[in-house]
Design a protein around this motif. Structure first.
Motif, short mmCIF file in Angstrom:
data_model
loop_
_atom_site.label_atom_id
_atom_site.label_comp_id
_atom_site.label_asym_id
_atom_site.label_seq_id
_atom_site.Cartn_x
_atom_site.Cartn_y
_atom_site.Cartn_z
N GLU A 73 0.40 -1.49 0.04
CA GLU A 73 -0.46 0.07 -0.03
C GLU A 73 0.57 1.23 -0.25
O GLU A 73 0.33 2.44 0.77
N PRO B 55 1.87 4.63 -0.59
CA PRO B 55 1.14 6.02 -0.66
C PRO B 55 1.53 6.37 -2.34
O PRO B 55 0.28 6.61 -3.19
N LEU C 48 -1.20 2.94 -4.08
CA LEU C 48 -2.58 4.72 -3.93
C LEU C 48 -1.97 5.57 -4.52
O LEU C 48 -3.76 5.69 -4.93
N ASN C 49 -1.55 6.06 -5.13
CA ASN C 49 -1.08 7.53 -6.33
C ASN C 49 -1.87 8.49 -5.14
O ASN C 49 -2.84 9.43 -5.84
N ARG D 258 -4.68 8.40 5.79
CA ARG D 258 -4.09 7.71 7.41
C ARG D 258 -4.92 7.75 8.43
O ARG D 258 -5.51 6.88 9.23
#
Length: 211
Positions: free
Chosen positions: A15, A17, A21-22, A114
């Motif tokens: 994951e 970022p 996740l871009n 987050r």
């Protein structure tokens, strides 16, 4: 223990970022023209992320749902201000280099995402692990982008520090890497590489299951 290790390593690869996740791309493309800038931004972001997730996780049961986002922003802004003041006082060159991207940490998608998705729903220990993993993953990508852009675009390493090295003559530098399009180009190549590695791993895993 396995759960804690998974939380810690999520931000590194699965994951990440930036590459997976871009999210939080503005700073990664705007300030990564030198390793000095990338490391400074990564360290600042990691500090704000760790402290914000910790505080929000501790008080998660006492924050009314109706005002949770304003509270999150206030907490994040407080730690961002601390980072700004410290850099302005002790590392003014880095403070000036990061410019507007430093105060924009307050609304960075990585931190907001987050604290909303993880810190507000988990205990402080897990929140710290998540923040550290995400921060390290973010910083490593910044350093990778910075290394490529500074070396091949500027011909140097560690520009802005006493360790500055001139490695590539000006005639052989790829000037576009110092511009905004250069940031997109490097990010695109790194993203494609990560996706290729992930796809290869999935194909290998599926082959083993079939066998």
């Amino acid at each position: 223990m396995n759960k804690q290790m998974q939380i810690l390593t999520n931000g590194l690869v699965r994951e990440n970022p930036l590459l997976v996740l871009n999210i939080g791309l503005c700073s990664s493309l705007g300030i990564t023209t030198s390793i000095f800038n990338g490391l400074g931004m990564g360290a600042g972001m990691t500090f704000v992320l760790v402290m914000s997730e910790l505080v929000i996780s501790i008080f998660r049961k006492h924050i009314p749902n109706a005002i949770r986002l304003p509270v999150f922003i206030i907490i994040i802004a407080a730690f961002t201000t601390i980072v700004q003041m410290v850099l302005n006082a002790y590392v003014p060159a880095l403070y000036d280099a990061l410019g507007v991207f430093l105060p924009l940490i307050v609304v960075n998608c990585i931190i907001m995402g987050r604290v909303e998705a993880f810190a507000s729903k988990n205990n402080p220990g897990n929140a710290i692990l998540d923040a550290v993993g995400m921060g390290i993953g973010y910083t490593l990508v910044l350093l990778a982008i910075s290394l490529i852009r500074e070396l091949f675009g500027g011909g140097t390493l560690f520009a802005g520090t006493a360790l500055k090295l001139e490695l590539i003559p000006e005639a052989y530098r790829i000037g576009i890497l110092n511009s905004a399009p250069g940031g997109f180009i490097v990010f695109g190549f790194l993203g494609a590489l990560v996706q290729a590695i992930r796809q290869h791993s999935e194909n290998k895993k599926n082959s083993k299951e079939v066998a």
